[in-house]
Design a protein around this motif. Structure first.
Motif, PDB file in Angstrom:
ATOM      1  N   CYS A   1       0.806  -1.219   0.000  1.00  0.00           N
ATOM      2  CA  CYS A   1       0.000   0.000   0.000  1.00  0.00           C
ATOM      3  C   CYS A   1       0.838   1.267   0.000  1.00  0.00           C
ATOM      4  O   CYS A   1       0.332   2.336  -0.324  1.00  0.00           O
ATOM      5  CB  CYS A   1      -0.948   0.006   1.201  1.00  0.00           C
TER       6      CYS A   1
ATOM      7  N   SER B   1      -4.419  -0.268   6.016  1.00  0.00           N
ATOM      8  CA  SER B   1      -3.938  -1.263   5.069  1.00  0.00           C
ATOM      9  C   SER B   1      -4.972  -2.340   4.822  1.00  0.00           C
ATOM     10  O   SER B   1      -5.847  -2.596   5.633  1.00  0.00           O
ATOM     11  CB  SER B   1      -2.653  -1.900   5.600  1.00  0.00           C
TER      12      SER B   1
ATOM     13  N   GLY C   1      -4.378   2.428   0.604  1.00  0.00           N
ATOM     14  CA  GLY C   1      -2.987   2.776   0.794  1.00  0.00           C
ATOM     15  C   GLY C   1      -2.824   3.747   1.946  1.00  0.00           C
ATOM     16  O   GLY C   1      -3.737   3.973   2.727  1.00  0.00           O
TER      17      GLY C   1
ATOM     18  N   ASN D   1      -6.005  -1.386 -11.462  1.00  0.00           N
ATOM     19  CA  ASN D   1      -5.128  -2.202 -10.636  1.00  0.00           C
ATOM     20  C   ASN D   1      -4.678  -3.439 -11.415  1.00  0.00           C
ATOM     21  O   ASN D   1      -5.137  -3.700 -12.530  1.00  0.00           O
ATOM     22  CB  ASN D   1      -5.813  -2.595  -9.320  1.00  0.00           C
TER      23      ASN D   1
ATOM     24  N   VAL E   1      -4.333  -3.069  -5.275  1.00  0.00           N
ATOM     25  CA  VAL E   1      -3.884  -1.725  -4.922  1.00  0.00           C
ATOM     26  C   VAL E   1      -4.040  -0.822  -6.143  1.00  0.00           C
ATOM     27  O   VAL E   1      -3.529  -1.127  -7.220  1.00  0.00           O
ATOM     28  CB  VAL E   1      -2.426  -1.738  -4.448  1.00  0.00           C
TER      29      VAL E   1
END
Length: 374
Positions: free
Chosen positions: A67, A361, A352, A104, A97
């Motif tokens: 992250c 997280s 993140g 992503n 992420v």
């Protein structure tokens, strides 16, 4: 100890909680930042926040190595799979992420990109040797704990002259991030830090000594804590004691595994393969000096960044900050604690490192969901 109820009935945990309640001063706040994913999981699984007095606030640090990657790096990885005949190997945690464009790696894989989930560089090396017609790029993430395994794989790749294997190095360093947070007041004036719970497994590698300068230079207590729930409680008690006594020392609760010097052989292996970057951009922390590793010139042949002439542009990270700020800024203004912050980020919607000092997280949010579900 798999449930909160188990902690309530665990004699050692009950005793530690009672001692913490007795030790805290009612008019004092104890804002303690945890830097370890193992601590996050233990706190969430066992509901430790509910067992602590309200004066003690546990805050997420940047303990999720996926992250903290700059958003633009995710976009560049996706572009890399489109431009070259490669197989990109990443950890499961990296797949969702978001990049600066909100895309992503999981979506890229669904669209046809050759992206596989592998947790170790050695597995990627095996894949490279089994598929000599493909270029295998392993995205190395993680803190000091993961770097020795990556270094060992690179040493073996050199010994085998495996030319279709390379590493995109994103290993980051814990003490540098800790120094940055307290030196630049990155978490904001509204949430000053009173102390750190230093990570368990990272400290097995680097030892106690790297934290001493943080305690000395910034007058911040540091306690290295083991990964179990009772370890965390004992470390909290040790930090409360230091704060009450106006001390700022580095103490080692995890004495059963962490030594003053750490794992010397692992450190030597890492030093042979990697060098410390002058600076590295962390998502929403900005540029952090001496906070990441890069491959030494002797391993340039296996450096994916050099092989594919990758140029990272962290300016793209502003886009993801703006894209998420409208929907999360109000919530994050008060989401510095484990009780409120963890639920904002899950493996399905990872955010993140966010402003306000909370690294919400994916692992923390996920474990919090599991804990509530069970």
């Amino acid at each position: 100890m798999k449930r909160t109820a188990d902690i309530h009935h665990h004699a050692l945990a009950r005793g530690l909680c009672a001692r913490i309640h007795d030790a805290v001063e009612l008019r004092r706040r104890y804002r303690l930042m945890s830097f370890c994913r193992s601590h996050t999981l233990a706190i969430a699984r066992h509901g430790l926040v509910a067992l602590l007095p309200p004066q003690v606030e546990l805050i997420y640090g940047p303990g999720c190595p996926e992250c903290v990657l700059p958003a633009s790096h995710i976009d560049r990885m996706i572009a890399l799979t489109r431009m070259h005949n490669i197989t990109l190997c990443v950890s499961d945690a990296m797949l969702r992420v978001p990049g600066a464009s909100r895309a992503n790696l999981l979506e890229a894989r669904a669209a046809g990109a050759d992206i596989v989930s592998l947790e170790a560089a050695s597995d990627a090396l095996v894949l490279a040797r089994a598929n000599p017609q493909r270029d295998i790029v392993y995205v190395a993430t993680g803190f000091e704990t993961a770097a020795p395994e990556t270094a060992e794989a690179l040493m073996r790749a050199r010994a085998l002259a495996c030319s279709n294997f390379s590493v995109l190095c994103h290993h980051v360093l814990t003490p540098a991030a800790m120094r940055h947070l307290v030196a630049d007041d990155a978490i904001g004036e509204r949430t000053p830090l009173n102390g750190f719970l230093a990570p368990s497994h990272v400290s097995e590698v680097i030892g106690v000594s790297p934290y001493r300068s943080i305690s000395r230079d910034f007058v911040k207590p540091v306690v290295i804590a083991g990964p179990e729930a009772t370890d965390v409680l004992q470390a909290v008690l040790m930090l409360v004691g230091q704060i009450n006594e106006c001390r700022a020392d580095t103490e080692n609760q995890y004495t059963r595994a962490v030594t003053e010097a750490g794992d010397i052989s692992a450190q030597r292996l890492v030093d042979e393969v990697f060098e410390v970057r002058d600076s590295f951009v962390w998502r929403q922390l900005g540029e952090v000096r001496h906070s990441a590793l890069a491959l030494r010139p002797a391993f340039a042949q296996w450096d994916a960044g050099r092989r594919y002439a990758l140029a990272w542009d962290e300016r793209g990270d502003e886009a993801i900050s703006d894209a998420t700020s409208d929907t999360t800024s109000d919530a994050m203004s008060d989401a510095t604690s484990l009780t409120s912050g963890a639920m904002l980020c899950t493996p399905f919607t990872p955010l993140g490192l966010r402003p306000g000092g909370a690294n919400v997280s994916a692992c923390g949010g996920y474990e919090q969901v599991l804990a509530r579900a069970s």
